[in-house]
Scaffold this motif. Structure first.
Motif, PDB file in Angstrom:
ATOM      1  N   GLN A 127     -11.259 -12.533   5.737  1.00  0.00           N
ATOM      2  CA  GLN A 127     -10.398 -12.935   4.741  1.00  0.00           C
ATOM      3  C   GLN A 127     -11.519 -12.695   3.513  1.00  0.00           C
ATOM      4  OE1 GLN A 127      -8.909 -17.013   4.838  1.00  0.00           O
ATOM      5  NE2 GLN A 127      -8.516 -16.474   6.765  1.00  0.00           N
ATOM      6  N   ALA A 128     -12.621 -13.033   3.662  1.00  0.00           N
ATOM      7  CA  ALA A 128     -13.741 -12.674   2.380  1.00  0.00           C
ATOM      8  C   ALA A 128     -13.793 -11.199   2.056  1.00  0.00           C
ATOM      9  CB  ALA A 128     -15.231 -13.438   2.755  1.00  0.00           C
ATOM     10  N   LYS A 129     -14.053 -10.606   3.185  1.00  0.00           N
ATOM     11  CA  LYS A 129     -13.828  -9.019   2.899  1.00  0.00           C
ATOM     12  C   LYS A 129     -12.634  -8.376   2.322  1.00  0.00           C
ATOM     13  CE  LYS A 129     -17.108  -7.777   6.647  1.00  0.00           C
ATOM     14  NZ  LYS A 129     -17.244  -6.705   7.907  1.00  0.00           N
ATOM     15  N   ILE A 130     -11.539  -8.927   2.860  1.00  0.00           N
ATOM     16  CA  ILE A 130     -10.284  -8.477   2.127  1.00  0.00           C
ATOM     17  C   ILE A 130     -10.228  -8.998   0.550  1.00  0.00           C
ATOM     18  CG2 ILE A 130      -7.727  -8.878   2.357  1.00  0.00           C
ATOM     19  CD1 ILE A 130      -8.139  -9.177   5.232  1.00  0.00           C
ATOM     20  N   VAL A 131     -10.604 -10.018   0.417  1.00  0.00           N
ATOM     21  CA  VAL A 131     -10.512 -10.544  -1.066  1.00  0.00           C
ATOM     22  C   VAL A 131     -11.398  -9.629  -1.897  1.00  0.00           C
ATOM     23  CG1 VAL A 131     -11.087 -12.537  -2.772  1.00  0.00           C
ATOM     24  CG2 VAL A 131      -9.743 -13.028  -0.669  1.00  0.00           C
ATOM     25  N   GLU A 132     -12.515  -9.434  -1.320  1.00  0.00           N
ATOM     26  CA  GLU A 132     -13.713  -8.686  -1.909  1.00  0.00           C
ATOM     27  C   GLU A 132     -13.081  -7.320  -2.399  1.00  0.00           C
ATOM     28  OE1 GLU A 132     -18.027  -6.547  -1.335  1.00  0.00           O
ATOM     29  OE2 GLU A 132     -17.446  -8.497  -0.167  1.00  0.00           O
ATOM     30  N   LYS A 133     -12.522  -6.821  -1.403  1.00  0.00           N
ATOM     31  CA  LYS A 133     -11.776  -5.175  -1.469  1.00  0.00           C
ATOM     32  C   LYS A 133     -10.743  -5.197  -2.654  1.00  0.00           C
ATOM     33  CE  LYS A 133     -12.081  -1.118  -0.246  1.00  0.00           C
ATOM     34  NZ  LYS A 133     -13.288  -0.258  -0.512  1.00  0.00           N
ATOM     35  N   LEU A 134      -9.917  -6.310  -2.467  1.00  0.00           N
ATOM     36  CA  LEU A 134      -8.882  -6.500  -3.384  1.00  0.00           C
ATOM     37  C   LEU A 134      -9.027  -6.328  -4.849  1.00  0.00           C
ATOM     38  CD1 LEU A 134      -6.277  -8.714  -1.152  1.00  0.00           C
ATOM     39  CD2 LEU A 134      -6.052  -6.267  -1.635  1.00  0.00           C
ATOM     40  N   LYS A 135     -10.298  -7.257  -4.987  1.00  0.00           N
ATOM     41  CA  LYS A 135     -10.706  -7.392  -6.240  1.00  0.00           C
ATOM     42  C   LYS A 135     -11.678  -6.204  -6.957  1.00  0.00           C
ATOM     43  CE  LYS A 135     -11.055 -12.563  -6.398  1.00  0.00           C
ATOM     44  NZ  LYS A 135     -12.211 -13.666  -6.579  1.00  0.00           N
ATOM     45  N   SER A 136     -11.631  -5.340  -6.088  1.00  0.00           N
ATOM     46  CA  SER A 136     -12.702  -4.078  -6.536  1.00  0.00           C
ATOM     47  C   SER A 136     -11.938  -3.190  -7.279  1.00  0.00           C
ATOM     48  CB  SER A 136     -13.195  -3.556  -5.124  1.00  0.00           C
ATOM     49  OG  SER A 136     -12.160  -2.789  -4.442  1.00  0.00           O
ATOM     50  N   ARG A 137     -10.716  -2.988  -7.273  1.00  0.00           N
ATOM     51  CA  ARG A 137      -9.833  -2.307  -8.018  1.00  0.00           C
ATOM     52  C   ARG A 137      -8.331  -2.288  -8.101  1.00  0.00           C
ATOM     53  NH1 ARG A 137     -10.357   3.864  -5.190  1.00  0.00           N
ATOM     54  NH2 ARG A 137      -9.495   4.293  -7.236  1.00  0.00           N
ATOM     55  N   GLN A 138      -7.871  -1.707  -8.790  1.00  0.00           N
ATOM     56  CA  GLN A 138      -6.290  -1.901  -8.755  1.00  0.00           C
ATOM     57  C   GLN A 138      -5.723  -0.891  -7.808  1.00  0.00           C
ATOM     58  OE1 GLN A 138      -4.575  -4.178 -10.477  1.00  0.00           O
ATOM     59  NE2 GLN A 138      -2.542  -3.662  -9.018  1.00  0.00           N
ATOM     60  N   TYR A 139      -4.889  -1.382  -6.790  1.00  0.00           N
ATOM     61  CA  TYR A 139      -4.357  -0.622  -5.926  1.00  0.00           C
ATOM     62  C   TYR A 139      -2.609  -0.377  -6.302  1.00  0.00           C
ATOM     63  CZ  TYR A 139      -8.289  -0.877  -3.330  1.00  0.00           C
ATOM     64  OH  TYR A 139      -9.992  -0.696  -2.709  1.00  0.00           O
ATOM     65  N   ASP A 140      -2.020   0.692  -5.953  1.00  0.00           N
ATOM     66  CA  ASP A 140      -0.543   0.925  -6.334  1.00  0.00           C
ATOM     67  C   ASP A 140       0.074   0.397  -5.029  1.00  0.00           C
ATOM     68  OD1 ASP A 140      -0.577   2.623  -8.791  1.00  0.00           O
ATOM     69  OD2 ASP A 140      -1.929   3.798  -7.411  1.00  0.00           O
ATOM     70  N   ALA A 141      -0.617   0.511  -3.822  1.00  0.00           N
ATOM     71  CA  ALA A 141       0.043  -0.060  -2.692  1.00  0.00           C
ATOM     72  C   ALA A 141      -0.875  -0.434  -1.777  1.00  0.00           C
ATOM     73  CB  ALA A 141       0.815   1.171  -1.943  1.00  0.00           C
ATOM     74  N   VAL A 142      -0.582  -1.639  -0.870  1.00  0.00           N
ATOM     75  CA  VAL A 142      -1.477  -1.964   0.167  1.00  0.00           C
ATOM     76  C   VAL A 142      -0.702  -2.014   1.341  1.00  0.00           C
ATOM     77  CG1 VAL A 142      -3.104  -3.950   0.963  1.00  0.00           C
ATOM     78  CG2 VAL A 142      -2.646  -3.454  -1.574  1.00  0.00           C
ATOM     79  N   LEU A 143      -1.279  -1.168   2.328  1.00  0.00           N
ATOM     80  CA  LEU A 143      -0.896  -1.105   3.856  1.00  0.00           C
ATOM     81  C   LEU A 143      -1.494  -1.951   4.681  1.00  0.00           C
ATOM     82  CD1 LEU A 143       1.000   0.696   5.779  1.00  0.00           C
ATOM     83  CD2 LEU A 143      -1.398   1.721   6.316  1.00  0.00           C
ATOM     84  N   ILE A 144      -0.553  -3.052   5.447  1.00  0.00           N
ATOM     85  CA  ILE A 144      -1.001  -3.856   6.363  1.00  0.00           C
ATOM     86  C   ILE A 144      -0.873  -3.299   7.857  1.00  0.00           C
ATOM     87  CG2 ILE A 144      -1.169  -6.233   7.175  1.00  0.00           C
ATOM     88  CD1 ILE A 144      -0.106  -7.026   4.598  1.00  0.00           C
ATOM     89  N   GLY A 145      -1.954  -2.828   8.578  1.00  0.00           N
ATOM     90  CA  GLY A 145      -1.593  -2.130   9.559  1.00  0.00           C
ATOM     91  C   GLY A 145      -1.070  -3.250  10.804  1.00  0.00           C
TER      92      GLY A 145
END
Length: 125
Positions: free
Chosen positions: A55-73
């Motif tokens: 969860q911490a890694k995901i939050v860090e990545k989500l906060k790193s830049r703006q994404y147009d889409a997020v794919l959850i595998g």
């Protein structure tokens, strides 16, 4: 160029699992993203990090830049006993990337198709 974040398990960290087909599918999907002009960031979670480190890694990545889409595998969505993680990941995306389309895949190789569908749905909404 749309920015895409793909989140999934590192197939090499799943006990008792042959990682080769999934790793090949991830590579195929990444090549297809590039061919379509989509900038993909890939976040692979170690299967043994389900204690909050993921969860911490995901939050860090989500906060790193703006994404147009997020794919959850699919591994996060389909694996036995992973419903809580799946729900958490969807909520983290919703909270930290509220403007991003959310996509799911059937296999790593079809990820670009599902991302394009999600982006089209977002455009139409």
């Amino acid at each position: 160029m749309p920015n895409i974040l793909a989140i999934g398990f590192d197939p090499h960290t799943i006990p008792g699992f042959d990682p080769a087909p999934v790793a090949a599918g991830i590579e195929q999907g990444s090549k297809a993203f590039a061919e379509l002009g989509l900038a993909e960031d890939l976040l692979l979670i170690d299967f043994d990090e389900l204690d909050g480190r993921a969860q911490a890694k995901i939050v860090e990545k989500l906060k790193s830049r703006q994404y147009d889409a997020v794919l959850i595998g699919g591994g996060i969505r389909k694996g036995p006993g992973l419903l809580e993680l799946f729900q958490t990941v969807v909520n983290l995306v919703h909270w930290h990337q509220p403007d991003a389309a959310i996509a799911f895949n059937e296999s790593p190789g079809d990820s670009p198709d599902w991302v394009l569908k999600a982006l089209e749905q977002k455009r139409k909404s």
